[in-house]
Design a protein around this motif. Structure first.
Motif, PDB file in Angstrom:
ATOM      1  N   PRO A 141       0.498  -1.209  -0.208  1.00 57.41           N
ATOM      2  CA  PRO A 141       0.035   0.308  -0.190  1.00 57.41           C
ATOM      3  C   PRO A 141       0.773   1.291   0.059  1.00 57.41           C
ATOM      4  O   PRO A 141       0.204   2.166  -0.194  1.00 57.41           O
ATOM      5  CB  PRO A 141      -1.205  -0.275   1.098  1.00 57.41           C
ATOM      6  CG  PRO A 141       0.182  -1.013   2.718  1.00 57.41           C
ATOM      7  CD  PRO A 141       0.525  -2.163   1.157  1.00 57.41           C
ATOM      8  N   HIS A 142       2.189   1.757  -0.384  1.00 55.36           N
ATOM      9  CA  HIS A 142       2.984   2.408  -0.140  1.00 55.36           C
ATOM     10  C   HIS A 142       3.507   2.432  -1.185  1.00 55.36           C
ATOM     11  O   HIS A 142       3.889   2.883  -2.186  1.00 55.36           O
ATOM     12  CB  HIS A 142       4.301   2.946   1.621  1.00 55.36           C
ATOM     13  CG  HIS A 142       3.534   1.780   2.257  1.00 55.36           C
ATOM     14  ND1 HIS A 142       2.992   2.913   3.712  1.00 55.36           N
ATOM     15  CD2 HIS A 142       3.103   0.602   2.960  1.00 55.36           C
ATOM     16  CE1 HIS A 142       2.565   2.276   4.086  1.00 55.36           C
ATOM     17  NE2 HIS A 142       3.013   0.964   4.081  1.00 55.36           N
ATOM     18  N   PRO A 143       2.454   3.817  -1.596  1.00 58.23           N
ATOM     19  CA  PRO A 143       3.214   4.567  -2.951  1.00 58.23           C
ATOM     20  C   PRO A 143       4.928   5.288  -2.991  1.00 58.23           C
ATOM     21  O   PRO A 143       6.076   4.810  -2.192  1.00 58.23           O
ATOM     22  CB  PRO A 143       2.724   5.866  -2.499  1.00 58.23           C
ATOM     23  CG  PRO A 143       2.595   6.413  -1.653  1.00 58.23           C
ATOM     24  CD  PRO A 143       2.389   5.080  -0.773  1.00 58.23           C
ATOM     25  N   CYS A 144       5.984   4.463  -3.796  1.00 59.46           N
ATOM     26  CA  CYS A 144       7.131   4.724  -3.903  1.00 59.46           C
ATOM     27  C   CYS A 144       7.611   4.017  -5.848  1.00 59.46           C
ATOM     28  O   CYS A 144       7.152   3.567  -6.175  1.00 59.46           O
ATOM     29  CB  CYS A 144       7.724   3.169  -3.545  1.00 59.46           C
ATOM     30  SG  CYS A 144       7.069   1.437  -4.055  1.00 59.46           S
ATOM     31  N   GLU A 145       7.081   5.549  -6.476  1.00 54.32           N
ATOM     32  CA  GLU A 145       7.475   5.705  -7.636  1.00 54.32           C
ATOM     33  C   GLU A 145       9.135   5.725  -8.583  1.00 54.32           C
ATOM     34  O   GLU A 145       9.500   6.522  -9.033  1.00 54.32           O
ATOM     35  CB  GLU A 145       6.718   6.968  -7.555  1.00 54.32           C
ATOM     36  CG  GLU A 145       5.365   6.342  -7.867  1.00 54.32           C
ATOM     37  CD  GLU A 145       4.391   7.939  -8.433  1.00 54.32           C
ATOM     38  OE1 GLU A 145       4.749   8.434  -9.233  1.00 54.32           O
ATOM     39  OE2 GLU A 145       3.407   7.853  -8.316  1.00 54.32           O
ATOM     40  N   LEU A 146      10.001   4.606  -7.465  1.00 51.77           N
ATOM     41  CA  LEU A 146      11.019   4.259  -7.992  1.00 51.77           C
ATOM     42  C   LEU A 146      11.800   5.503  -8.404  1.00 51.77           C
ATOM     43  O   LEU A 146      12.089   6.612  -7.605  1.00 51.77           O
ATOM     44  CB  LEU A 146      10.811   3.186  -8.843  1.00 51.77           C
ATOM     45  CG  LEU A 146      10.115   1.952  -9.041  1.00 51.77           C
ATOM     46  CD1 LEU A 146      10.221   0.777 -10.146  1.00 51.77           C
ATOM     47  CD2 LEU A 146      10.266   1.300  -8.005  1.00 51.77           C
ATOM     48  N   THR A 147      12.376   5.755  -9.781  1.00 55.89           N
ATOM     49  CA  THR A 147      13.545   6.209  -9.569  1.00 55.89           C
ATOM     50  C   THR A 147      12.783   7.945 -10.394  1.00 55.89           C
ATOM     51  O   THR A 147      13.600   9.224 -10.741  1.00 55.89           O
ATOM     52  CB  THR A 147      14.702   6.103 -10.863  1.00 55.89           C
ATOM     53  OG1 THR A 147      13.955   5.909 -11.972  1.00 55.89           O
ATOM     54  CG2 THR A 147      15.831   5.447 -10.555  1.00 55.89           C
ATOM     55  N   GLY A 148      11.575   7.705  -9.901  1.00 56.82           N
ATOM     56  CA  GLY A 148      10.728   9.928  -9.611  1.00 56.82           C
ATOM     57  C   GLY A 148      11.408   9.916  -8.672  1.00 56.82           C
ATOM     58  O   GLY A 148      11.520  10.931  -8.439  1.00 56.82           O
ATOM     59  N   ALA A 149      11.064   9.069  -7.093  1.00 57.25           N
ATOM     60  CA  ALA A 149      10.829   9.979  -6.136  1.00 57.25           C
ATOM     61  C   ALA A 149      12.456   9.558  -5.443  1.00 57.25           C
ATOM     62  O   ALA A 149      12.523   9.933  -4.371  1.00 57.25           O
ATOM     63  CB  ALA A 149      10.081   9.459  -5.391  1.00 57.25           C
ATOM     64  N   LEU A 150      13.342   8.405  -6.416  1.00 61.36           N
ATOM     65  CA  LEU A 150      14.912   8.374  -5.645  1.00 61.36           C
ATOM     66  C   LEU A 150      15.761   8.243  -6.837  1.00 61.36           C
ATOM     67  O   LEU A 150      15.447   7.499  -8.062  1.00 61.36           O
ATOM     68  CB  LEU A 150      14.954   7.130  -5.434  1.00 61.36           C
ATOM     69  CG  LEU A 150      15.508   6.408  -4.766  1.00 61.36           C
ATOM     70  CD1 LEU A 150      15.843   6.824  -3.339  1.00 61.36           C
ATOM     71  CD2 LEU A 150      16.336   4.342  -4.802  1.00 61.36           C
ATOM     72  N   VAL A 151      16.832   9.153  -6.709  1.00 61.67           N
ATOM     73  CA  VAL A 151      18.083   9.788  -7.521  1.00 61.67           C
ATOM     74  C   VAL A 151      18.570   8.563  -6.995  1.00 61.67           C
ATOM     75  O   VAL A 151      19.345   8.693  -5.498  1.00 61.67           O
ATOM     76  CB  VAL A 151      18.005  11.179  -7.401  1.00 61.67           C
ATOM     77  CG1 VAL A 151      19.221  11.322  -8.375  1.00 61.67           C
ATOM     78  CG2 VAL A 151      17.140  11.931  -8.119  1.00 61.67           C
ATOM     79  N   ILE A 152      19.321   8.077  -7.604  1.00 64.02           N
ATOM     80  CA  ILE A 152      20.593   7.420  -6.888  1.00 64.02           C
ATOM     81  C   ILE A 152      22.448   7.196  -8.021  1.00 64.02           C
ATOM     82  O   ILE A 152      21.546   7.700  -8.940  1.00 64.02           O
ATOM     83  CB  ILE A 152      20.345   5.763  -7.754  1.00 64.02           C
ATOM     84  CG1 ILE A 152      18.608   5.581  -6.668  1.00 64.02           C
ATOM     85  CG2 ILE A 152      21.555   4.547  -6.890  1.00 64.02           C
ATOM     86  CD1 ILE A 152      18.603   4.026  -7.935  1.00 64.02           C
ATOM     87  N   ASP A 153      22.781   7.810  -6.877  1.00 61.37           N
ATOM     88  CA  ASP A 153      24.270   7.508  -7.203  1.00 61.37           C
ATOM     89  C   ASP A 153      24.768   6.481  -7.156  1.00 61.37           C
ATOM     90  O   ASP A 153      24.959   5.128  -6.452  1.00 61.37           O
ATOM     91  CB  ASP A 153      24.742   8.204  -6.123  1.00 61.37           C
ATOM     92  CG  ASP A 153      26.423   8.171  -6.316  1.00 61.37           C
ATOM     93  OD1 ASP A 153      27.037   7.427  -6.950  1.00 61.37           O
ATOM     94  OD2 ASP A 153      27.226   9.203  -6.398  1.00 61.37           O
TER      95      ASP A 153
END
Length: 303
Positions: A141-153
């Motif tokens: 149920p928890h939103p987690c819009e991947l590399t939209g929300a999370l910028v990764i080094d």
């Protein structure tokens, strides 16, 4: 480590060598903007989206084909057919992301976007053609819009996760684990911002484009600047509004953004990219930007 403590994160991040993995992807995939139109659900929390009259499907399709051709000059770039019932599907990096040998499927906030994560063809490509294992976050149920929300080094294994209606703290924790990151900094996005990748780009693990106005917490901005200095550009509001923060390195020496974003860059921002040995590669995408995203949003990376 996953923390809101910017100072603790910076101390830990400075000790992370650039040996986590390749700094840039080995390939990428896009999703064609078939049925390109305004998605009213998405527009409810995406202030960058134009009204319905601002959508030009023919021009968006042509510009998207131009993007694929341009990216193909530096890495293999596939394109899946679009689905008119999923009008935001041309931004696949929110629903699909990878680490070597593993596909991560995100949980989208809006029902219209959850249709994207259910695509059997994309899942099947990674499962049956590439042999990737799957981590499916789409059913929780928890939103987690991947590399939209999370910028990764990717070089250091570091995450920068902006919290909004598109990603909550539990969703961030699940992404941190799914990507196997060493450390993730959590921070609130400024009111009106929906995705981190609109206000921050980390380029090949050695430079950052930062929109300070997109962050609710100045300490997060300071930590990011401290980690990537001197190769940091603090983008103005005009650069921010033109999607200059929505950039990506598709190869170690290239920085890609829309032509509108590139034209808005200040002399100081361009100088930073030059000093960090990035060649700027602009692509016309103004029709696609009517949908509230830009170049980086269109690119799902394959590691």
């Amino acid at each position: 480590m996953i923390t809101r403590d910017a100072r603790a994160f910076l101390e830990a991040a400075r000790g992370c060598a650039p040996d986590f993995g390749p700094a840039t992807a080995k390939a990428a995939f896009l999703v064609s903007p078939d049925g390109f139109a305004r998605a009213d659900e998405s527009a409810s929390d995406n202030r960058y989206m134009a009204d319905a009259a601002g959508f030009d499907a023919a021009l968006a399709g042509a510009q998207h084909r131009g993007l694929q051709a341009a990216l193909s000059s530096v890495l293999p770039t596939l394109c899946f057919a679009g689905n008119p019932d999923a009008p935001d599907g041309l931004f696949p990096n929110n629903a699909f992301a990878t680490v070597p040998g593993r596909l991560v499927v995100g949980r989208m906030r809006h029902p219209v976007r959850r249709r994207e994560a259910a695509r059997d063809d994309i899942r099947g490509f990674f499962r049956d053609v590439l042999g990737y294992a799957e981590v499916d976050l789409s059913g929780q149920p928890h939103p987690c819009e991947l590399t939209g929300a999370l910028v990764i080094d990717r070089a250091r294994g570091l995450g920068f996760c902006g919290l909004s209606e598109r990603c909550d703290e539990e969703g961030a924790r699940q992404m941190h684990e799914a990507f196997g990151l060493r450390a993730t900094l959590l921070f609130d996005l400024a009111p009106g911002e929906y995705h981190t990748n609109v206000v921050l780009a980390v380029l090949a693990g050695r430079a950052a484009l930062v929109c300070p106005g997109g962050f609710a917490d100045p300490a997060a901005v300071e930590a990011i600047a401290g980690l990537y200095a001197p190769h940091v550009a603090m983008l103005s509001q005009a650069e921010h509004a033109a999607f200059a923060g929505n950039a990506i390195s598709a190869s170690p020496g290239t920085a890609w953004m829309s032509a509108g974003a590139a034209s808005a860059l200040s002399a100081a921002s361009r100088a930073m990219l030059d000093n960090a040995c990035f060649s700027l590669r602009p692509v016309p995408l103004d029709a696609i930007e009517a949908a509230g995203g830009s170049l980086r949003c269109c690119v799902a990376e394959i590691y």
